[in-house]
Design a protein around this motif. Structure first.
Motif, PDB file in Angstrom:
ATOM      1  N   THR A  69      39.767  43.601  25.395  1.00 48.15           N
ATOM      2  CA  THR A  69      38.687  44.087  26.239  1.00 48.15           C
ATOM      3  C   THR A  69      39.208  44.377  27.648  1.00 48.15           C
ATOM      4  O   THR A  69      40.159  43.739  28.103  1.00 48.15           O
ATOM      5  N   PRO A  70      38.596  45.325  28.360  1.00 48.30           N
ATOM      6  CA  PRO A  70      39.013  45.591  29.742  1.00 48.30           C
ATOM      7  C   PRO A  70      38.700  44.406  30.640  1.00 48.30           C
ATOM      8  O   PRO A  70      37.784  43.624  30.359  1.00 48.30           O
ATOM      9  N   VAL A  71      39.457  44.274  31.721  1.00 47.57           N
ATOM     10  CA  VAL A  71      39.299  43.125  32.612  1.00 47.57           C
ATOM     11  C   VAL A  71      38.915  43.581  34.011  1.00 47.57           C
ATOM     12  O   VAL A  71      39.059  44.751  34.377  1.00 47.57           O
ATOM     13  N   THR A  72      38.422  42.612  34.791  1.00 42.50           N
ATOM     14  CA  THR A  72      38.099  42.827  36.202  1.00 42.50           C
ATOM     15  C   THR A  72      38.793  41.740  37.009  1.00 42.50           C
ATOM     16  O   THR A  72      38.692  40.560  36.677  1.00 42.50           O
ATOM     17  N   LEU A  73      39.512  42.153  38.055  1.00 40.45           N
ATOM     18  CA  LEU A  73      40.278  41.227  38.875  1.00 40.45           C
ATOM     19  C   LEU A  73      39.635  41.091  40.254  1.00 40.45           C
ATOM     20  O   LEU A  73      39.233  42.087  40.861  1.00 40.45           O
ATOM     21  N   LEU A  74      39.542  39.854  40.730  1.00 45.67           N
ATOM     22  CA  LEU A  74      38.957  39.560  42.038  1.00 45.67           C
ATOM     23  C   LEU A  74      40.069  39.091  42.964  1.00 45.67           C
ATOM     24  O   LEU A  74      40.614  37.994  42.787  1.00 45.67           O
ATOM     25  N   LEU A  75      40.405  39.916  43.937  1.00 43.18           N
ATOM     26  CA  LEU A  75      41.520  39.643  44.843  1.00 43.18           C
ATOM     27  C   LEU A  75      41.027  39.107  46.184  1.00 43.18           C
ATOM     28  O   LEU A  75      40.046  39.598  46.734  1.00 43.18           O
ATOM     29  N   HIS A  76      41.742  38.109  46.719  1.00 42.02           N
ATOM     30  CA  HIS A  76      41.528  37.668  48.097  1.00 42.02           C
ATOM     31  C   HIS A  76      42.517  38.443  48.958  1.00 42.02           C
ATOM     32  O   HIS A  76      43.675  38.044  49.106  1.00 42.02           O
ATOM     33  N   GLN A 131      45.358  51.171  35.255  1.00 42.87           N
ATOM     34  CA  GLN A 131      44.067  51.880  35.282  1.00 42.87           C
ATOM     35  C   GLN A 131      42.975  51.073  35.966  1.00 42.87           C
ATOM     36  O   GLN A 131      41.835  51.017  35.507  1.00 42.87           O
ATOM     37  N   LEU A 132      43.333  50.434  37.074  1.00 48.24           N
ATOM     38  CA  LEU A 132      42.357  49.669  37.852  1.00 48.24           C
ATOM     39  C   LEU A 132      41.695  50.566  38.889  1.00 48.24           C
ATOM     40  O   LEU A 132      42.354  51.364  39.545  1.00 48.24           O
ATOM     41  N   GLU A 133      40.382  50.419  39.036  1.00 51.00           N
ATOM     42  CA  GLU A 133      39.636  51.166  40.048  1.00 51.00           C
ATOM     43  C   GLU A 133      38.986  50.186  41.022  1.00 51.00           C
ATOM     44  O   GLU A 133      38.613  49.066  40.647  1.00 51.00           O
ATOM     45  N   CYS A 134      38.864  50.626  42.267  1.00 51.43           N
ATOM     46  CA  CYS A 134      38.247  49.786  43.297  1.00 51.43           C
ATOM     47  C   CYS A 134      37.045  50.510  43.900  1.00 51.43           C
ATOM     48  O   CYS A 134      37.180  51.623  44.407  1.00 51.43           O
ATOM     49  N   PHE A 135      35.874  49.871  43.832  1.00 51.81           N
ATOM     50  CA  PHE A 135      34.651  50.432  44.415  1.00 51.81           C
ATOM     51  C   PHE A 135      34.109  49.527  45.521  1.00 51.81           C
ATOM     52  O   PHE A 135      32.968  49.664  45.936  1.00 51.81           O
ATOM     53  N   THR A 136      34.944  48.598  45.986  1.00 50.59           N
ATOM     54  CA  THR A 136      34.527  47.653  47.028  1.00 50.59           C
ATOM     55  C   THR A 136      35.545  47.680  48.163  1.00 50.59           C
ATOM     56  O   THR A 136      36.224  46.671  48.398  1.00 50.59           O
ATOM     57  N   PRO A 137      35.699  48.809  48.854  1.00 48.71           N
ATOM     58  CA  PRO A 137      36.738  48.912  49.892  1.00 48.71           C
ATOM     59  C   PRO A 137      36.551  47.898  51.007  1.00 48.71           C
ATOM     60  O   PRO A 137      35.449  47.428  51.274  1.00 48.71           O
ATOM     61  N   LEU A 138      37.673  47.557  51.616  1.00 49.74           N
ATOM     62  CA  LEU A 138      37.681  46.623  52.736  1.00 49.74           C
ATOM     63  C   LEU A 138      38.736  47.110  53.719  1.00 49.74           C
ATOM     64  O   LEU A 138      39.848  47.447  53.311  1.00 49.74           O
ATOM     65  N   SER A 143      39.647  40.736  55.634  1.00 51.85           N
ATOM     66  CA  SER A 143      40.179  39.957  54.521  1.00 51.85           C
ATOM     67  C   SER A 143      39.026  39.603  53.592  1.00 51.85           C
ATOM     68  O   SER A 143      37.865  39.831  53.897  1.00 51.85           O
ATOM     69  N   GLY A 144      39.389  39.034  52.441  1.00 49.08           N
ATOM     70  CA  GLY A 144      38.354  38.562  51.540  1.00 49.08           C
ATOM     71  C   GLY A 144      38.296  39.283  50.219  1.00 49.08           C
ATOM     72  O   GLY A 144      39.267  39.904  49.774  1.00 49.08           O
ATOM     73  N   LEU A 145      37.126  39.214  49.591  1.00 50.40           N
ATOM     74  CA  LEU A 145      36.927  39.652  48.214  1.00 50.40           C
ATOM     75  C   LEU A 145      37.000  41.171  48.052  1.00 50.40           C
ATOM     76  O   LEU A 145      36.275  41.916  48.698  1.00 50.40           O
ATOM     77  N   VAL A 146      37.897  41.605  47.149  1.00 48.40           N
ATOM     78  CA  VAL A 146      37.990  42.997  46.739  1.00 48.40           C
ATOM     79  C   VAL A 146      38.026  43.009  45.212  1.00 48.40           C
ATOM     80  O   VAL A 146      38.723  42.200  44.597  1.00 48.40           O
ATOM     81  N   VAL A 147      37.292  43.922  44.600  1.00 47.88           N
ATOM     82  CA  VAL A 147      37.161  43.969  43.143  1.00 47.88           C
ATOM     83  C   VAL A 147      37.932  45.158  42.585  1.00 47.88           C
ATOM     84  O   VAL A 147      37.751  46.296  43.028  1.00 47.88           O
ATOM     85  N   TYR A 148      38.776  44.883  41.592  1.00 45.87           N
ATOM     86  CA  TYR A 148      39.479  45.930  40.850  1.00 45.87           C
ATOM     87  C   TYR A 148      39.097  45.788  39.385  1.00 45.87           C
ATOM     88  O   TYR A 148      39.146  44.687  38.827  1.00 45.87           O
ATOM     89  N   THR A 149      38.715  46.889  38.744  1.00 43.69           N
ATOM     90  CA  THR A 149      38.241  46.777  37.362  1.00 43.69           C
ATOM     91  C   THR A 149      38.757  47.891  36.464  1.00 43.69           C
ATOM     92  O   THR A 149      39.004  49.014  36.906  1.00 43.69           O
ATOM     93  N   GLN A 150      38.909  47.548  35.173  1.00 45.51           N
ATOM     94  CA  GLN A 150      39.179  48.512  34.110  1.00 45.51           C
ATOM     95  C   GLN A 150      37.906  48.802  33.317  1.00 45.51           C
ATOM     96  O   GLN A 150      37.881  49.718  32.508  1.00 45.51           O
TER      97      GLN A 150
END
Length: 262
Positions: A69-76, A131-138, A143-150
């Motif tokens: 399954t595709p995953v979503t990564l939460l980066l600090h 194939q990660l996409e980011c729709f939560t620019p910072l 600093s802080g939470l940024v979301v990358y998802t497949q």
């Protein structure tokens, strides 16, 4: 006399697996990228890896493409890295602008920066970083939470609903706040000529403010603080919708757990 080619007889791992499983090359590649194939006992995730005839190639008997399954990564994201900033005014950016030459935050996503105590229990695979996409620019300085998802469903949710998702930020400030400044931050200020809707703002300590707001615009928080006599020193986003950054150290990431929803 010419030396023999040391790779004579070597074939692509995907071809070997396809022959062993009697399946298509594309299916074999999916099993390999899923971390289900080992060569001489070591997992190999590259379908193009070359294997010799004498090497042992094994496929996990529990292998299933249903698990891929595709995953979503939460980066600090630390300050100094650029995360998904598109054209000026893109929704989701909190303050500041694109910095020339800033390092991409995407480069921080790899096996070595994965949170060791990640409660999701997902096995880290190389395919999770593609194939990660980011729709939560910072912004770079934030600093802080940024979301990358497949995951296309999550990508659609973030792209369509980012304006209505509440974002929580901790803002480090300096200066002396004006009389009734906190009340004005909560309601009564304008930005870019338009009155701002009510916002939840509170003191976390003597130098930190907590903002919880929707539809945040680039430069909005610094402008709000300046209007009441404060200067932004730093800012960290700790939540988007119902998903928190949690206890992820700066520069590390965790998986979005199956039950978490923005």
């Amino acid at each position: 006399m010419t030396e023999k080619n040391p790779e004579a007889g070597h074939v692509r791992l995907a071809k070997r697996v396809a022959e062993q499983l009697d399946c298509s090359r594309s299916t074999a590649e999916q099993f390999i990228e899923g971390g289900f194939v080992s060569v001489d006992g070591a997992v190999v995730e590259a379908p193009g890896a070359r294997v010799a005839p004498h090497q042992s190639v094994a496929v996990d008997p529990e292998a299933s493409l249903l698990d891929m399954t595709p995953v979503t990564l939460l980066l600090h994201k630390p300050p100094g890295f650029e995360a998904g900033l598109g054209a000026p005014g893109q929704a989701g950016a909190a303050h500041g602008s694109r910095s020339q030459g800033a390092r991409p935050a995407l480069a921080l996503l790899h096996r070595d920066t994965h949170l060791a105590e990640d409660a999701a229990g997902i096995r880290v695979l190389q395919r999770h970083f593609r194939q990660l996409e980011c729709f939560t620019p910072l912004p770079t300085e934030g600093s802080g939470l940024v979301v990358y998802t497949q995951d296309r469903r999550i990508a659609r949710k973030l792209a369509e609903d980012i304006e209505s998702l509440e974002q929580e930020c901790i803002v480090e400030v300096a200066g002396e706040i004006a009389a009734n400044g906190l009340q004005r931050l909560c309601h009564g200020l304008s930005f870019n000529g338009r009155p701002l809707p009510p916002i939840k703002v509170s003191w976390q300590n003597e130098t930190r403010l907590r903002f919880a707001l929707k539809g945040i615009r680039p430069g909005q928080i610094p402008a709000m603080c300046e209007a009441v006599g404060l200067r932004v020193v730093g800012m960290k986003r700790i939540r988007i919708g119902r998903v928190p950054l949690a206890k992820v150290p700066e520069g590390q990431w965790r998986y979005l757990q199956p039950w978490e929803r923005f």
